[in-house]
Design a protein around this motif. Sequence first.
Motif, PDB file in Angstrom:
ATOM      1  N   SER A  53      29.008  59.412  68.695  1.00 17.38           N
ATOM      2  CA  SER A  53      31.035  58.895  68.908  1.00 17.38           C
ATOM      3  C   SER A  53      31.684  59.510  68.508  1.00 17.38           C
ATOM      4  CB  SER A  53      30.984  56.890  67.717  1.00 17.38           C
ATOM      5  OG  SER A  53      29.570  56.264  68.649  1.00 17.38           O
ATOM      6  N   HIS A  57      35.576  60.366  70.304  1.00 18.29           N
ATOM      7  CA  HIS A  57      36.846  61.072  70.377  1.00 18.29           C
ATOM      8  C   HIS A  57      37.062  61.862  69.750  1.00 18.29           C
ATOM      9  CE1 HIS A  57      36.032  57.127  67.106  1.00 18.29           C
ATOM     10  NE2 HIS A  57      35.990  57.165  68.022  1.00 18.29           N
ATOM     11  N   PHE A  95      40.530  56.493  79.746  1.00 15.93           N
ATOM     12  CA  PHE A  95      40.106  55.660  78.741  1.00 15.93           C
ATOM     13  C   PHE A  95      38.990  54.356  79.115  1.00 15.93           C
ATOM     14  CE2 PHE A  95      42.196  58.171  75.757  1.00 15.93           C
ATOM     15  CZ  PHE A  95      41.301  58.794  75.331  1.00 15.93           C
ATOM     16  N   PHE A  97      36.116  51.360  77.403  1.00 15.49           N
ATOM     17  CA  PHE A  97      35.368  51.274  76.643  1.00 15.49           C
ATOM     18  C   PHE A  97      34.802  49.534  76.559  1.00 15.49           C
ATOM     19  CE2 PHE A  97      39.700  52.650  74.563  1.00 15.49           C
ATOM     20  CZ  PHE A  97      39.064  54.334  74.185  1.00 15.49           C
ATOM     21  N   GLN A  98      34.357  49.931  75.710  1.00 14.76           N
ATOM     22  CA  GLN A  98      33.009  48.746  75.559  1.00 14.76           C
ATOM     23  C   GLN A  98      32.997  47.153  75.896  1.00 14.76           C
ATOM     24  OE1 GLN A  98      29.202  49.062  72.813  1.00 14.76           O
ATOM     25  NE2 GLN A  98      28.661  46.658  72.961  1.00 14.76           N
ATOM     26  N   GLN A  99      34.051  47.275  74.701  1.00 16.27           N
ATOM     27  CA  GLN A  99      35.172  46.431  74.526  1.00 16.27           C
ATOM     28  C   GLN A  99      36.289  45.828  75.366  1.00 16.27           C
ATOM     29  OE1 GLN A  99      34.053  44.156  72.298  1.00 16.27           O
ATOM     30  NE2 GLN A  99      32.473  45.357  71.195  1.00 16.27           N
ATOM     31  N   ASN A 101      39.186  45.792  75.834  1.00 18.03           N
ATOM     32  CA  ASN A 101      40.430  46.460  75.602  1.00 18.03           C
ATOM     33  C   ASN A 101      41.792  45.787  75.931  1.00 18.03           C
ATOM     34  OD1 ASN A 101      39.225  47.367  73.238  1.00 18.03           O
ATOM     35  ND2 ASN A 101      39.995  49.488  73.848  1.00 18.03           N
ATOM     36  N   ASP A 174      32.948  54.870  77.036  1.00 20.97           N
ATOM     37  CA  ASP A 174      32.642  54.744  76.200  1.00 20.97           C
ATOM     38  C   ASP A 174      31.832  53.203  76.038  1.00 20.97           C
ATOM     39  OD1 ASP A 174      30.859  54.958  73.576  1.00 20.97           O
ATOM     40  OD2 ASP A 174      32.828  54.301  72.675  1.00 20.97           O
ATOM     41  N   PRO A 176      30.436  51.973  78.654  1.00 22.67           N
ATOM     42  CA  PRO A 176      30.534  50.762  79.505  1.00 22.67           C
ATOM     43  C   PRO A 176      30.131  49.329  79.713  1.00 22.67           C
ATOM     44  CG  PRO A 176      30.405  52.817  80.298  1.00 22.67           C
ATOM     45  CD  PRO A 176      30.130  53.160  78.942  1.00 22.67           C
TER      46      PRO A 176
END
Length: 233
Positions: A53, A57, A95, A97-99, A101, A174, A176
């Motif tokens: 992580s 970043h 980007f 992301f897992q969530q 966003n 990240d 995904p």
Amino acid sequence: MTTPMTTPIIEMKDVRKTYATGAIEVQAVRGVSVTIESGDYVAIVGPSGSGKSTLMHILGCLDVPTSGVYRLAGEDVGDLSESRLAVIRNRRIGFVFQQYNLLPSMTACRNVELPLAYAGVPAAERRERAVRALERVGLGNRFEHRPGELSGGQQQRVAVARALVTDPALILADEPTGNLDSSSTADVLSLFAELHAAGRTIVLITHEQDVAEQAERTLVIRDGVLSDRVLAS
């Protein structure tokens, strides 16, 4: 005839990241040196607490190294101002992301337009480019759907379209597939394979070895140390 040299998308030399809590120092990333060329598809895999992580970043210009050098598309990001880093994040990195966003009140098209809005792109051009990006990921009939009207796999495809819309040098994904079922995971990984075949540079960060195996190259991070090797099952 001599083949022209190309600048690596990612070049790290002895990158370290140390966090201090009172008198205690934690070395999250320890001397990472790695080069990723344009068009590569690389997975970075490691367990929780391995430093992946923190490394993500740094790769995404969300944090800067304590020491060492990180160049993104030839530009040393270590000494840049926060405003310049924000520009790089918006224009050079896509980007995923897992969530997901995604903003729930906005349509898929409006969500994809957001990076272009931040960059000051005129409304008509934003719409055109967002529509093209959604068509590219197979959501040409979902422009006006909001996230709550889409499946998890479709939402992640919207997130991939948003990552593509600025034509970035790097797609940084990240975890995904972390929130997806096996069918949606296969769909998203198939999409990444298509993007890679079209010449996109993809760095996929995951703790799942079967997901990492879809990439051309696997880097393993353990205790903040990065190495080229296969993760033992």
